[in-house]
Design a protein around this motif. Structure first.
Motif, PDB file in Angstrom:
ATOM      1  N   GLY A 489      65.284  -8.760  89.426  1.00 57.76           N
ATOM      2  CA  GLY A 489      66.165  -7.707  88.684  1.00 57.76           C
ATOM      3  C   GLY A 489      66.689  -8.733  87.469  1.00 57.76           C
ATOM      4  N   ASP A 490      66.546  -9.971  87.261  1.00 62.35           N
ATOM      5  CA  ASP A 490      66.842 -10.822  86.295  1.00 62.35           C
ATOM      6  C   ASP A 490      65.809 -11.000  85.371  1.00 62.35           C
ATOM      7  N   GLY A 491      64.650 -10.160  85.498  1.00 62.00           N
ATOM      8  CA  GLY A 491      63.561 -10.516  84.614  1.00 62.00           C
ATOM      9  C   GLY A 491      62.619 -11.707  84.882  1.00 62.00           C
ATOM     10  N   THR A 492      62.802 -12.373  86.157  1.00 62.93           N
ATOM     11  CA  THR A 492      62.043 -13.394  86.473  1.00 62.93           C
ATOM     12  C   THR A 492      61.082 -13.035  87.355  1.00 62.93           C
ATOM     13  N   PHE A 493      60.091 -13.807  87.566  1.00 66.29           N
ATOM     14  CA  PHE A 493      58.924 -13.777  88.456  1.00 66.29           C
ATOM     15  C   PHE A 493      58.989 -14.957  89.644  1.00 66.29           C
ATOM     16  N   ARG A 494      59.545 -15.994  89.339  1.00 68.54           N
ATOM     17  CA  ARG A 494      59.880 -17.230  90.363  1.00 68.54           C
ATOM     18  C   ARG A 494      58.270 -17.473  90.822  1.00 68.54           C
ATOM     19  N   PRO A 495      57.575 -18.108  90.168  1.00 64.92           N
ATOM     20  CA  PRO A 495      56.035 -18.419  90.707  1.00 64.92           C
ATOM     21  C   PRO A 495      56.062 -19.428  91.586  1.00 64.92           C
ATOM     22  N   SER A 496      56.782 -20.465  91.793  1.00 70.15           N
ATOM     23  CA  SER A 496      56.764 -21.344  92.743  1.00 70.15           C
ATOM     24  C   SER A 496      57.561 -21.077  93.980  1.00 70.15           C
ATOM     25  N   THR A 497      58.298 -19.783  93.977  1.00 69.51           N
ATOM     26  CA  THR A 497      58.956 -19.380  95.166  1.00 69.51           C
ATOM     27  C   THR A 497      57.895 -18.818  96.203  1.00 69.51           C
ATOM     28  N   PRO A 498      58.113 -19.367  97.832  1.00 69.56           N
ATOM     29  CA  PRO A 498      57.400 -18.753  98.850  1.00 69.56           C
ATOM     30  C   PRO A 498      57.456 -17.280  98.685  1.00 69.56           C
ATOM     31  N   VAL A 499      56.319 -16.590  99.202  1.00 64.70           N
ATOM     32  CA  VAL A 499      56.020 -15.239  99.157  1.00 64.70           C
ATOM     33  C   VAL A 499      56.715 -14.723 100.599  1.00 64.70           C
ATOM     34  N   LEU A 500      57.605 -13.858 100.850  1.00 74.78           N
ATOM     35  CA  LEU A 500      58.151 -13.444 102.135  1.00 74.78           C
ATOM     36  C   LEU A 500      56.963 -12.531 102.537  1.00 74.78           C
ATOM     37  N   ARG A 501      57.007 -12.297 103.922  1.00 72.74           N
ATOM     38  CA  ARG A 501      56.014 -11.594 104.560  1.00 72.74           C
ATOM     39  C   ARG A 501      56.164 -10.092 104.258  1.00 72.74           C
ATOM     40  N   GLU A 502      57.318  -9.354 103.936  1.00 76.79           N
ATOM     41  CA  GLU A 502      57.577  -8.053 103.435  1.00 76.79           C
ATOM     42  C   GLU A 502      57.178  -7.921 102.020  1.00 76.79           C
ATOM     43  N   ALA A 503      57.147  -9.013 101.170  1.00 76.36           N
ATOM     44  CA  ALA A 503      56.660  -8.743 100.031  1.00 76.36           C
ATOM     45  C   ALA A 503      55.138  -8.678  99.992  1.00 76.36           C
ATOM     46  N   THR A 504      54.602  -9.564 100.799  1.00 80.98           N
ATOM     47  CA  THR A 504      53.212  -9.481 100.983  1.00 80.98           C
ATOM     48  C   THR A 504      52.490  -8.301 101.317  1.00 80.98           C
ATOM     49  N   ALA A 505      53.259  -7.491 102.384  1.00 73.76           N
ATOM     50  CA  ALA A 505      52.847  -6.150 102.886  1.00 73.76           C
ATOM     51  C   ALA A 505      53.067  -5.182 101.246  1.00 73.76           C
TER      52      ALA A 505
END
Length: 520
Positions: A489-505
């Protein structure tokens, strides 16, 4: 260009997907119908051969495996299953389509004992014996005989023909029976009108002029208040008749509507678009508007719904069959992802499509990061678990050995250049996938497996924390342009943050939407 899933799985953003695709189990040119038993465990698929006897395959609904083949007569047209599932009726036209000797054989209705899959009776009808339907009480079988120009009444206890009711025109469309069993609707496949037949009086009591100049299928909604007409000559038209007033009108639909099935409450109609692209349109019955559309494969022809409303079955030209799980009804794939949970549809799709098997306790653990080895397994299964791939005897990564968990899946990912690993030659299977690495996996999968075009990175990045020249700037920008990720929501992507399993789905679910144009 669109991205679709190669193999058996496709999805739409509205929660519909093809959860299984069974290739044709017989040599067929056209199949108008199929039947599914009340338990949803068996499907009966007719295979039409114009100049030879056809057959009907009995297939396992979970795997598509052929359990039996029932020989048909000449020109197998379709099947009807009794309410209790013990009898199958096969319509045979007797039509050879031989120009020198066309349509000379009698129509044959075969009666099959489904417990033994044997033909117990063959009922000879008029030439061009056509489509069949059963009365609600199962006591009478009705057949629209297009060369005999009648509706044949067959007593199911004795298998005897009890009446032939003449109808005007050419009754080539399917015959539909009202819920009370008192009225038949018989389509005129030439003029497009509907003949209304009184079962008690055994005569045509009215002819309804419709906006269709031809028809191939007639379907009543569950209450019997509306009759739906498909197969109109003009593509993109669905005819609707009010059975109380007999008034008719048409509504425009994209494609070529060829068959209709209804949800259990009658509020939703599923309309097959029988064009080459092949879709199912989800129609709100009250507003007569399309609320969703999802792909089902090439040239779909017929459609039926499970008795419990949990799945649609679509038969294609050539007799291939697709199953569509109706996940909007709340199919819960994992114990910790109930209906209404964030990303419920996406996670349920991942589980019901067997892309993710979750954990041994039945959970999905949606808020945990997805590990790199598990991500490799997801992409491998998304591609249909390619049976042609043989994992190498020597691992391409120094921290991965044959016999390790997901060795085949990881080496497949590497063979397709979806992953290149790290510069030190490792893959790091147990490490969480970062969001930038997931963007790269998604982009490479789309371009190597699903035909997406190459993408040129924009001069301005879509996120405030991603700059031109950053690692994976192109891939992250592509994922945003494709609508696969919206960032935070703040306009970022956060490239180095781990992907959660729900986001992967969610990412995989959005990737597999074939109606989503891929950016260039």
């Amino acid at each position: 260009m669109v991205v679709g899933v190669p193999g058996p799985l496709t999805a739409s953003p509205d929660g519909y997907w093809v959860s299984a695709t069974f290739p044709p189990a017989g040599n067929s040119r056209f199949t108008p119908s199929l039947a599914v038993d009340s338990a949803g465990s068996k499907i009966y698929v007719p295979h039409l051969l114009y100049m030879n006897p056809g057959n009907v395959t009995v297939q396992d609904a979970a795997t598509g495996a052929v359990e039996a083949t029932i020989p048909g007569a000449m020109g197998t047209l379709g099947v009807v299953l009794s309410e209790d599932g013990t009898r199958l009726y096969i319509a045979n036209s007797g039509n050879t389509q031989n120009p020198r000797n066309q349509g000379t054989g009698p129509g044959i209705v075969q009666v099959v004992d489904t417990r033994t899959n044997t033909v117990t009776a063959s009922i000879e009808t008029d030439r061009g014996g056509g489509r069949l339907t059963l009365s609600p009480d199962g006591r009478t079988l009705f057949g629209a005989m297009y060369e005999g120009r009648n509706v044949t009444f067959i007593d199911t206890a004795s298998n005897a023909i009890t009446a032939k009711v003449p109808v005007p025109g050419q009754p080539g469309g399917r015959v539909a029976v009202s819920p009370d069993g008192g009225t038949l609707y018989v389509g005129d496949s030439y003029a497009g009108g509907i003949n209304v037949v009184s079962v008690a009086e055994r005569r045509v009591v009215k002819v309804i002029e419709t906006g269709c100049t031809a028809n191939s299928d007639l379907t009543l909604n569950p209450s019997g208040s509306r009759l739906y007409i498909t197969g109109c000559v003009y593509p993109g038209t669905l005819g609707i008749v009010d059975t109380a007033t007999m008034a008719s009108h048409t509504i425009p639909l994209t494609g070529a509507p060829s068959a209709v099935a209804f949800g259990l409450d009658g509020n939703t109609a599923y309309v097959v678009d029988g064009s080459e692209a092949g879709r199912v349109l989800v129609l709100n019955v009250a507003t007569e508007t399309v609320t969703a559309a999802f792909p089902v494969g090439r040239s779909p022809q017929g459609i039926v719904i499970n008795r419990d409303g949990s799945a649609l079955w679509v038969v294609h030209k050539g007799s291939g069959v697709s199953r569509v799980d109706l996940v909007e009804n709340g199919w819960q794939a994992f114990t910790d992802v109930p209906v209404g949970a964030p990303f419920f549809h996406e996670i349920s799709w991942l589980g019901n499509s067997r892309i993710s098997t979750g954990f041994p306790d039945g959970s999905f653990r949606q808020l945990e990061p997805v590990q790199r080895d598990a991500a490799a397994a997801f992409f491998y299964r998304l591609a249909g678990s390619p049976s042609w791939f043989v994992p190498p005897a020597v691992s391409p990564f120094r921290d991965l050995a044959p016999g390790d968990r997901f060795y085949k899946e990881i080496t497949w990912l590497a063979s397709q250049r979806i992953t290149t690993g790290y510069d030190d030659g490792t893959f790091r299977p147990g490490t969480p996938v970062t969001r930038e690495a997931m963007a790269a996996f998604l982009y490479r999968y789309a371009t190597t497996q699903a035909g997406a075009p190459a993408y040129a990175a924009p001069a301005t990045a879509p996120f405030s924390d991603v700059r031109p020249g950053d690692a994976f700037h192109r891939e992250i920008s592509w994922a945003a342009a494709a609508g696969i990720t919206n960032g935070y929501g703040d306009g970022t992507f956060r490239p180095s943050t781990p992907v959660l399993r729900e986001a992967t789905a969610a990412f995989l679910y959005r990737l597999t939407n074939p109606d989503r144009p891929m950016p260039r």
